[in-house]
Design a protein around this motif. Structure first.
Motif, PDB file in Angstrom:
ATOM      1  N   SER A   6       0.854  -1.178   0.000  1.00  0.00           N
ATOM      2  CA  SER A   6       0.000   0.000   0.000  1.00  0.00           C
ATOM      3  C   SER A   6       0.897   1.237   0.000  1.00  0.00           C
ATOM      4  N   ALA A  22      -7.961  -0.028  -4.306  1.00  0.00           N
ATOM      5  CA  ALA A  22      -8.943  -0.843  -3.589  1.00  0.00           C
ATOM      6  C   ALA A  22      -9.976   0.077  -2.952  1.00  0.00           C
ATOM      7  N   GLY A  23     -11.113  -0.471  -2.635  1.00  0.00           N
ATOM      8  CA  GLY A  23     -12.126   0.329  -1.966  1.00  0.00           C
ATOM      9  C   GLY A  23     -13.351   0.535  -2.836  1.00  0.00           C
ATOM     10  N   ILE A  27     -14.153   6.287  -2.896  1.00  0.00           N
ATOM     11  CA  ILE A  27     -12.712   6.525  -2.780  1.00  0.00           C
ATOM     12  C   ILE A  27     -12.055   6.534  -4.154  1.00  0.00           C
ATOM     13  N   ARG A  28     -12.487   5.644  -5.046  1.00  0.00           N
ATOM     14  CA  ARG A  28     -11.929   5.631  -6.401  1.00  0.00           C
ATOM     15  C   ARG A  28     -12.258   6.928  -7.136  1.00  0.00           C
ATOM     16  N   HIS A  71      -3.728   4.129   2.033  1.00  0.00           N
ATOM     17  CA  HIS A  71      -3.779   2.700   2.337  1.00  0.00           C
ATOM     18  C   HIS A  71      -4.559   1.930   1.264  1.00  0.00           C
ATOM     19  N   HIS A  72      -5.467   2.585   0.573  1.00  0.00           N
ATOM     20  CA  HIS A  72      -6.276   1.943  -0.473  1.00  0.00           C
ATOM     21  C   HIS A  72      -5.550   1.869  -1.815  1.00  0.00           C
ATOM     22  N   LYS A  74      -2.631   0.519  -4.057  1.00  0.00           N
ATOM     23  CA  LYS A  74      -1.633  -0.542  -4.114  1.00  0.00           C
ATOM     24  C   LYS A  74      -0.575  -0.183  -5.146  1.00  0.00           C
TER      25      LYS A  74
END
Length: 80
Positions: A6, A22-23, A27-28, A71-72, A74
């Motif tokens: 991450s 991710a998420g 969030i995206r 953190h989301h 990668k």
């Protein structure tokens, strides 16, 4: 690319390529609005102590995001 990490674990001054976000949809969508896309190369400029924001350089722009958002994201090490 060697491994998935991450973004919040990337050391200051290192570069990486965004491999996945991710998420959920929210969030995206937020990351796309500030210019963070899968496949972009980023540089970790500053990582604040005690859980503060993270400063990135991406596409010749400096962007600050929260550690939770980072953190989301990668990332993978760049091939040399």
């Amino acid at each position: 690319m060697e491994e998935y990490n991450s973004l919040d674990t990337l050391p200051t001054g290192h570069s990486a390529r965004i491999l996945a976000i991710a998420g959920g949809w929210g969030i995206r969508q937020r990351l796309l609005q500030v210019g963070i896309h899968v496949g972009d190369v980023i540089v970790m400029k500053r990582c604040a102590a005690l859980g503060g924001p993270i400063l990135l350089s991406i596409n010749n722009s400096d962007i600050a995001i929260s550690r939770g958002m980072a953190h989301h994201i990668k990332v993978g090490k760049l091939e040399t």
